[in-house]
Write an enzyme that holds these catalytic residues in place. Structure first.
Site, mmCIF file in Angstrom:
data_model
loop_
_atom_site.group_PDB
_atom_site.id
_atom_site.type_symbol
_atom_site.label_atom_id
_atom_site.label_comp_id
_atom_site.label_asym_id
_atom_site.label_seq_id
_atom_site.Cartn_x
_atom_site.Cartn_y
_atom_site.Cartn_z
ATOM 1 C CE LYS A 1 45.449 30.588 38.173
ATOM 2 N NZ LYS A 1 45.155 31.818 37.505
ATOM 3 C CE LYS B 1 51.220 34.385 39.699
ATOM 4 N NZ LYS B 1 50.700 35.258 38.684
ATOM 5 C CE LYS C 1 44.960 40.196 37.482
ATOM 6 N NZ LYS C 1 44.800 39.130 36.482
HETATM 7 N N1 AQP Z 1 53.929 38.485 40.781
HETATM 8 C C1 AQP Z 1 54.179 38.798 39.521
HETATM 9 N N2 AQP Z 1 55.387 39.269 39.159
HETATM 10 C C2 AQP Z 1 55.653 39.581 37.863
HETATM 11 N N3 AQP Z 1 54.745 39.466 36.865
HETATM 12 C C3 AQP Z 1 53.522 38.999 37.197
HETATM 13 N N4 AQP Z 1 52.412 38.766 36.456
HETATM 14 C C4 AQP Z 1 51.445 38.306 37.277
HETATM 15 N N5 AQP Z 1 51.880 38.228 38.535
HETATM 16 C C5 AQP Z 1 53.175 38.649 38.518
HETATM 17 C C6 AQP Z 1 52.285 39.019 35.037
HETATM 18 O O1 AQP Z 1 51.173 39.868 34.839
HETATM 19 C C7 AQP Z 1 50.436 39.443 33.672
HETATM 20 C C8 AQP Z 1 49.024 39.080 34.151
HETATM 21 O O2 AQP Z 1 48.445 38.115 33.435
HETATM 22 P P1 AQP Z 1 47.053 37.469 33.833
HETATM 23 O O3 AQP Z 1 46.033 38.505 33.996
HETATM 24 O O4 AQP Z 1 46.812 36.397 32.859
HETATM 25 O O5 AQP Z 1 47.195 36.878 35.279
HETATM 26 P P2 AQP Z 1 48.134 35.856 35.979
HETATM 27 O O6 AQP Z 1 49.395 35.582 35.263
HETATM 28 O O7 AQP Z 1 47.350 34.652 36.334
HETATM 29 O O8 AQP Z 1 48.526 36.715 37.264
HETATM 30 P P3 AQP Z 1 47.719 37.152 38.518
HETATM 31 O O9 AQP Z 1 47.569 38.622 38.463
HETATM 32 O O10 AQP Z 1 48.431 36.686 39.688
HETATM 33 O O11 AQP Z 1 46.329 36.475 38.483
HETATM 34 P P4 AQP Z 1 45.868 35.059 39.083
HETATM 35 O O12 AQP Z 1 45.389 35.352 40.456
HETATM 36 O O13 AQP Z 1 44.781 34.664 38.175
HETATM 37 O O14 AQP Z 1 47.040 34.120 39.101
HETATM 38 C C9 AQP Z 1 51.231 38.296 33.077
HETATM 39 O O15 AQP Z 1 52.147 38.795 32.128
HETATM 40 C C10 AQP Z 1 51.967 37.754 34.267
HETATM 41 O O16 AQP Z 1 53.148 37.053 33.914
#
Ligand code: AQP
Length: 333
Positions: A112, A196, A199
């Site tokens: 990031k 992966k 969002k």
């Molecule tokens: N692709 C994925 N497959 C399985 N689990 C996933 N998680 C996220 N993407 C996948 C799990 O969802 C939770 C979200 O946690 P977060 O809101 O802290 O966001 P994150 O991990 O950073 O995931 P995002 O949704 O993809 O957001 P950004 O865009 O910010 O990276 C966690 O339990 C994560 O493991």
């Protein structure tokens, strides 16, 4: 009975399918027979400088989506992280036990911050995993249901917990375990099935946002990137796209992968995509109705979140007092 804790960031209007399959379904399952605590981690979301009104809206939307997925406020605590100030207080304490190099090795930070450059990167993004460790340790958590991408942060949390126990005596904190279910631990981007689903994906076409128009969702599944073979077979190394679609299909229907492979024998990729699009749309349509039901009554939603925060604070205050006492801070009278 174990103590369960997990949270998600309100960084988007809608959760994505990976959030749901990787984490939220486990949250719901673990409510049974355990003491579960689920949080909308709005303080974490501040690391990406959100617009204030947008952040407030997304915080409610995220809570509504937990409820729509089956988080039951009668059985589990559901609250917003900033309503329990102990999270930020414990984060400070933990940051004084975290190595600068140790935090710098977190791959999510490297990814990031790499995208934003050093001037665009905040100290908050750097200490993000320390705040996450505080979230978890504050509730004497045993199990943390998350997706694979959070494994390294969980390792850091465990290292910090063990360090505190060595330094201040056994039982200072509970050392948590990750709960990562292999089959759905990593849902992949539909356009780039080696990355992966996220969002903040590079191309929106690879992403399934649960609150998106079901027609758009169906179209994205139908245009998922696959391979040049014809056989529908689970083989994540050589057939990442098809394997991802089979994983999603299996997780949403409860049908096993071998059963799906058998049912698609001799059929084409187009059949798989069309059928899966139907499965996702049938599931997501009532989910969206439930979410909109919760959002139509923000007062009741805020009531649930306030009640959750009250109970969470009772637990958090006890842990923080214990840690302040053990680390040598003078007790308040
Ligand atoms: N692709 C994925 N497959 C399985 N689990 C996933 N998680 C996220 N993407 C996948 C799990 O969802 C939770 C979200 O946690 P977060 O809101 O802290 O966001 P994150 O991990 O950073 O995931 P995002 O949704 O993809 O957001 P950004 O865009 O910010 O990276 C966690 O339990 C994560 O493991």
């Amino acid at each position: 009975s174990s103590r369960i804790f997990s949270g998600m960031q309100p960084t988007s209007d809608s959760l994505q399918l990976g959030n749901y399959l990787g984490a939220l379904t486990q949250w719901v399952a673990l409510q049974e027979g355990n003491e579960a605590i689920y949080c909308v981690v709005d303080l974490h979301a501040l690391t990406v400088s959100p617009d204030p009104a947008v952040l407030r809206d997304r915080t409610r939307r995220t809570a509504a989506q937990y409820l729509a997925a089956g988080v039951d406020p009668e059985r589990s605590l559901l609250f917003v992280q900033s309503h329990v100030p102990e999270h930020a207080e414990l984060a400070w304490l933990l940051s004084c036990h975290t190595g600068f190099g140790e935090a710098g090795r977190m791959t999510q930070f490297k990814d990031k911050s790499g995208k934003q450059g050093s001037e665009g990167t905040t100290v908050g993004l750097f200490t993000y995993p320390v705040l996450m460790a505080a979230d978890i340790l504050l509730y004497d958590t045993n199990l943390v249901p998350v997706g694979e991408d959070q494994r390294q942060h969980l390792e850091l949390t465990r290292d910090l917990a063990q360090r505190l126990n060595t330094r201040f005596g056994a039982g200072t904190v509970v050392v948590p375990e990750p709960h990562i279910v292999k089959s759905t631990a990593k849902i992949y981007d539909l356009q780039d099935p080696t990355a992966k689903m996220s969002k903040s994906a590079a191309s929106p076409n690879g992403l399934i946002e649960l609150l998106d128009d079901p027609k758009v969702i169906a179209k994205r599944i139908r245009s998922a990137v696959t391979d040049t073979e014809r056989e529908i077979r689970f083989d994540p190394v050589n057939k990442a796209g098809i394997s991802n679609l089979l994983t999603i299909y299996s997780a949403l229907t409860g049908r096993s992968i071998p059963e799906l492979e058998a049912s698609f024998e001799g059929r084409g990729y187009g059949d798989l995509k069309v059928e899966l699009a139907g499965v996702v749309v049938d599931w997501v349509t009532p989910y969206q109705e439930r979410v909109h039901g919760y959002l139509a009554d923000p007062a009741s939603l805020d009531e649930i979140l306030a009640a959750g925060a009250d109970k969470a604070r009772d637990i958090a205050a006890v842990t923080l007092d214990r840690l302040y006492e053990r680390t040598g801070l003078l007790a308040r009278r």
